[in-house]
Motif scaffolding. Structure first.
Motif, PDB file in Angstrom:
ATOM      1  N   VAL A  70      12.200  55.946  80.853  1.00 49.33           N
ATOM      2  CA  VAL A  70      12.486  56.184  82.318  1.00 49.33           C
ATOM      3  C   VAL A  70      12.151  57.626  82.809  1.00 49.33           C
ATOM      4  O   VAL A  70      11.626  57.480  83.903  1.00 49.33           O
ATOM      5  N   ARG A  71      12.323  58.683  82.080  1.00 50.34           N
ATOM      6  CA  ARG A  71      11.904  59.869  82.441  1.00 50.34           C
ATOM      7  C   ARG A  71      10.476  60.084  82.710  1.00 50.34           C
ATOM      8  O   ARG A  71       9.867  60.525  83.797  1.00 50.34           O
ATOM      9  N   LEU A  95      13.054  50.539  90.444  1.00 56.01           N
ATOM     10  CA  LEU A  95      13.494  52.121  90.094  1.00 56.01           C
ATOM     11  C   LEU A  95      13.709  52.981  91.261  1.00 56.01           C
ATOM     12  O   LEU A  95      14.900  53.473  91.403  1.00 56.01           O
ATOM     13  N   LEU A  96      12.870  52.837  92.166  1.00 60.38           N
ATOM     14  CA  LEU A  96      13.077  53.626  93.476  1.00 60.38           C
ATOM     15  C   LEU A  96      14.113  52.850  94.278  1.00 60.38           C
ATOM     16  O   LEU A  96      14.702  53.882  95.129  1.00 60.38           O
ATOM     17  N   SER A  97      14.452  51.819  94.323  1.00 56.58           N
ATOM     18  CA  SER A  97      15.411  51.166  95.184  1.00 56.58           C
ATOM     19  C   SER A  97      16.917  51.787  94.329  1.00 56.58           C
ATOM     20  O   SER A  97      17.678  52.053  95.324  1.00 56.58           O
ATOM     21  N   LEU A  98      17.085  51.859  93.219  1.00 54.44           N
ATOM     22  CA  LEU A  98      17.976  52.600  92.667  1.00 54.44           C
ATOM     23  C   LEU A  98      18.374  54.001  93.081  1.00 54.44           C
ATOM     24  O   LEU A  98      19.484  54.288  93.311  1.00 54.44           O
ATOM     25  N   ALA A 137       5.632  59.814  86.468  1.00 58.08           N
ATOM     26  CA  ALA A 137       4.594  58.929  86.861  1.00 58.08           C
ATOM     27  C   ALA A 137       5.000  58.856  88.527  1.00 58.08           C
ATOM     28  O   ALA A 137       3.570  58.847  89.137  1.00 58.08           O
ATOM     29  N   LEU A 138       5.846  58.761  88.978  1.00 54.80           N
ATOM     30  CA  LEU A 138       6.111  58.435  90.292  1.00 54.80           C
ATOM     31  C   LEU A 138       6.314  59.611  91.249  1.00 54.80           C
ATOM     32  O   LEU A 138       6.583  59.445  92.409  1.00 54.80           O
ATOM     33  N   PRO A 142       8.261  47.459  79.076  1.00 50.76           N
ATOM     34  CA  PRO A 142       6.921  47.248  79.544  1.00 50.76           C
ATOM     35  C   PRO A 142       6.234  48.240  80.329  1.00 50.76           C
ATOM     36  O   PRO A 142       6.667  49.395  80.338  1.00 50.76           O
ATOM     37  N   SER A 143       4.884  48.172  80.780  1.00 47.40           N
ATOM     38  CA  SER A 143       4.343  49.193  81.570  1.00 47.40           C
ATOM     39  C   SER A 143       4.712  49.438  82.780  1.00 47.40           C
ATOM     40  O   SER A 143       5.918  48.715  83.346  1.00 47.40           O
ATOM     41  N   LEU A 144       4.712  50.504  83.590  1.00 45.88           N
ATOM     42  CA  LEU A 144       5.145  50.777  84.828  1.00 45.88           C
ATOM     43  C   LEU A 144       4.458  50.032  85.686  1.00 45.88           C
ATOM     44  O   LEU A 144       3.643  50.151  86.645  1.00 45.88           O
ATOM     45  N   THR A 145       4.912  48.676  85.928  1.00 42.52           N
ATOM     46  CA  THR A 145       4.592  47.703  86.732  1.00 42.52           C
ATOM     47  C   THR A 145       4.943  47.965  88.265  1.00 42.52           C
ATOM     48  O   THR A 145       5.914  48.549  88.529  1.00 42.52           O
ATOM     49  N   PRO A 146       4.385  47.447  89.140  1.00 46.87           N
ATOM     50  CA  PRO A 146       4.801  47.644  90.667  1.00 46.87           C
ATOM     51  C   PRO A 146       6.133  47.181  90.990  1.00 46.87           C
ATOM     52  O   PRO A 146       6.854  47.682  91.321  1.00 46.87           O
TER      53      PRO A 146
END
Length: 363
Positions: A131-132, A91-94, A137-138, A81-85
């Motif tokens: 993922v990269r 991802l940030l939680s991991l 993007a983050l 999927p797109s980089l949804t919220p």
């Protein structure tokens, strides 16, 4: 011969077109192109280059086909999927925890491991390359960590506040210097540099490492670095620097010289204490323990490593020392300011107390 058509497209526009292409062909259409090219015996690298996708995507489509998965006209692949919220939060939680907290026998997250963990938690199949891109993007980057010591000096705030007070209230006939020592190794420090793709520049080792030691003092007002070089790192090196400063700042012009140093034993030696008693206009102040960021001369030494010692090709120690001296003579001055540590809430509170005490003493 057919006429060659060349279209000039700006990099930003190319990135936008690629994003639209990936969004439009997501799922079934990209898979059909990949399968057709695989049937024509094209390699995964060739397919990824032509279709502007990752090789992991080619492998994933081939694996699904070999496992018996088929697609009808109305079916869709379970595509990233797109980089949804929601995906951003997952991802940030991991990334906030070590992989071992989720059962992985690893100390650092890799893109592939993050993709597998997201599939395990969210049921979303992502390639390592996806993922990269998400991490970039983050605004996350892959770079080396740094070693730090525990900064737990109980007098940390008061020491930094005193140095900040002197820095902001320095008199006309007063000087504030930050001193430290630096090891100069003939064995080069290895660092990044520009080189052709698929190659790696080789830096030859000298065979036997040799060292010289530099003691320097940064004048925070002028940005000048005063230094002395020795063959050994001992008390005499620091005393030689003090004698140099005594000549560089004559008593007729400078009534008080503040020198900020770390807690190395050569700064606290008995010979240094005797020298200070004989030169009362010199005041030696110590930084908090394990707090190199509070010493601006560390940034000067970092600049020296970047411009002189990193990836150098000198075979003789005297040539390396000559390069260091040329750098200190030509690339200065270094107008560095005190770091943010001196303006933290804890230090600012102690600084205000220092100002109040000095004001009441004057009154």
């Amino acid at each position: 011969m057919p006429t060659q058509i060349v279209i000039e497209i700006a990099p930003e526009e190319q990135a936008r077109l690629l994003a639209e292409l990936r969004h439009a062909r997501r799922g079934r259409w990209l898979a059909l192109h990949i399968l057709r090219l695989l049937a024509l015996h094209r390699s995964p690298s060739e397919i990824a280059t032509v279709l502007l996708c990752a090789r992991s995507t080619v492998y994933a489509v081939a694996r699904d086909w070999q496992q018996g998965r088929r697609w009808t006209e109305s079916s869709r692949l379970h595509w990233p999927p797109s980089l949804t919220p929601s995906l951003q939060r997952s991802l940030l939680s991991l990334l906030k925890k070590a992989p071992a907290a989720y059962g992985w026998c690893r100390t650092r997250w890799s893109c592939a491991t993050l993709a597998l963990q997201l599939e395990r938690q969210r049921g979303i199949r992502l390639s390592a390359e996806t993922v990269r891109r998400c991490l970039h993007a983050l605004d996350w980057v892959w770079k080396r960590a740094k070693l730090v010591a525990k900064d737990n000096d109980p007098e940390r705030a008061s020491k930094l506040a005193r140095i900040r007070y002197v820095s902001e209230h320095l008199g006309r006939h007063e000087v504030l210097l930050f001193a430290d020592e630096l090891d100069l190794h003939l064995l080069p420090k290895v660092g990044a540099q520009w080189m052709p793709r698929a190659t790696q520049v080789e830096v030859m080792t000298p065979g036997k490492n040799e060292c010289r030691y530099l003691a320097g003092a940064l004048d925070l007002r002028t940005g000048q670095v005063h230094y002395r070089l020795w063959f050994r790192k001992m008390t005499g090196l620091f005393l030689d620097l003090l004698n140099l400063l005594d000549c560089a700042y004559p008593a007729r012009r400078f009534h008080r010289i503040f020198i900020v140093v770390d807690n190395s034993k050569i700064h606290k030696a008995a010979a240094v204490q005797r020298w200070l008693q004989q030169h009362p206009r010199f005041v030696l102040w110590f930084l908090p323990t394990y707090c190199p960021r509070a010493n601006p001369i560390e940034r000067c030494f970092g600049d020296l490593h970047d411009k002189v010692t990193r990836n150098h090709r000198r075979k003789r120690r005297r040539d390396l020392v000559a390069d260091v001296e040329r750098h200190l003579a030509q690339n200065g001055p270094w107008h560095y300011q005190l770091s943010d540590l001196y303006h933290s809430a804890e230090v600012t509170k102690a600084f205000k107390k220092q100002v109040a005490l000095c004001s009441s003493a004057v009154a």
